[in-house]
Design a protein around this motif. Sequence first.
Motif, PDB file in Angstrom:
ATOM      1  N   UNK A 193     -17.881  14.083  47.568  1.00  0.00           N
ATOM      2  CA  UNK A 193     -18.874  14.890  48.295  1.00  0.00           C
ATOM      3  C   UNK A 193     -18.261  16.120  48.953  1.00  0.00           C
ATOM      4  N   UNK A 194     -16.976  16.333  48.669  1.00  0.00           N
ATOM      5  CA  UNK A 194     -16.249  17.516  49.162  1.00  0.00           C
ATOM      6  C   UNK A 194     -16.295  17.643  50.692  1.00  0.00           C
ATOM      7  N   UNK A 195     -16.096  16.509  51.350  1.00  0.00           N
ATOM      8  CA  UNK A 195     -16.008  16.490  52.806  1.00  0.00           C
ATOM      9  C   UNK A 195     -14.584  16.853  53.195  1.00  0.00           C
ATOM     10  N   UNK A 196     -14.438  17.788  54.100  1.00  0.00           N
ATOM     11  CA  UNK A 196     -13.123  18.173  54.633  1.00  0.00           C
ATOM     12  C   UNK A 196     -12.801  17.185  55.751  1.00  0.00           C
ATOM     13  N   UNK A 197     -11.634  16.571  55.690  1.00  0.00           N
ATOM     14  CA  UNK A 197     -11.280  15.468  56.584  1.00  0.00           C
ATOM     15  C   UNK A 197      -9.956  15.736  57.285  1.00  0.00           C
ATOM     16  N   UNK A 198      -9.994  15.763  58.604  1.00  0.00           N
ATOM     17  CA  UNK A 198      -8.771  15.900  59.401  1.00  0.00           C
ATOM     18  C   UNK A 198      -8.634  14.658  60.266  1.00  0.00           C
ATOM     19  N   UNK A 199      -7.405  14.176  60.371  1.00  0.00           N
ATOM     20  CA  UNK A 199      -7.138  12.998  61.197  1.00  0.00           C
ATOM     21  C   UNK A 199      -6.104  13.348  62.246  1.00  0.00           C
ATOM     22  N   UNK A 200      -6.306  12.786  63.428  1.00  0.00           N
ATOM     23  CA  UNK A 200      -5.350  12.913  64.524  1.00  0.00           C
ATOM     24  C   UNK A 200      -4.732  11.542  64.713  1.00  0.00           C
ATOM     25  N   UNK A 201      -3.433  11.436  64.407  1.00  0.00           N
ATOM     26  CA  UNK A 201      -2.714  10.162  64.492  1.00  0.00           C
ATOM     27  C   UNK A 201      -1.328  10.441  65.065  1.00  0.00           C
ATOM     28  N   UNK A 202      -1.176  10.429  66.392  1.00  0.00           N
ATOM     29  CA  UNK A 202       0.074  10.861  67.013  1.00  0.00           C
ATOM     30  C   UNK A 202       1.256   9.905  66.868  1.00  0.00           C
ATOM     31  N   UNK A 203       1.009   8.626  66.707  1.00  0.00           N
ATOM     32  CA  UNK A 203       2.098   7.653  66.586  1.00  0.00           C
ATOM     33  C   UNK A 203       2.567   7.578  65.132  1.00  0.00           C
TER      34      UNK A 203
END
Length: 115
Positions: A63-73
């Motif tokens: 579906x061409x969703x742009x995905x950003x994740x915040x994972x500091x550890x």
Amino acid sequence: MRDALSHIEVTVSGVVPGAEMLSPEEWAAVFKRRRLLVDFSGVTKWEIPPERLVPHHREIVSRKVRLAAYAPEDWQFGVVRQAWLTAGVPEDEIACVFRDRDEALAWLLRRRASA
């Protein structure tokens, strides 16, 4: 889940027992906005094998969703990347994981030259 109008934000915290993080209605909102920011900073334990997330990730890609994740550890960052690699998610094209939330949001909202 929060609709930020330009994107959907999801905060995941505590123990993640399964892939059912979003309801069908919430997924519909994600597919409508086509931009998703997931904050994994509050996750304390991941009980789901990354391969169980493959159907969700493939749907995001299709579906061409742009995905950003915040994972500091380190371990959070690694689990997110492993899940994406398992599903064949094109990193830095459709998805990118960051240790800094502001960087993740900036990348998510940046317009691609081909978009």
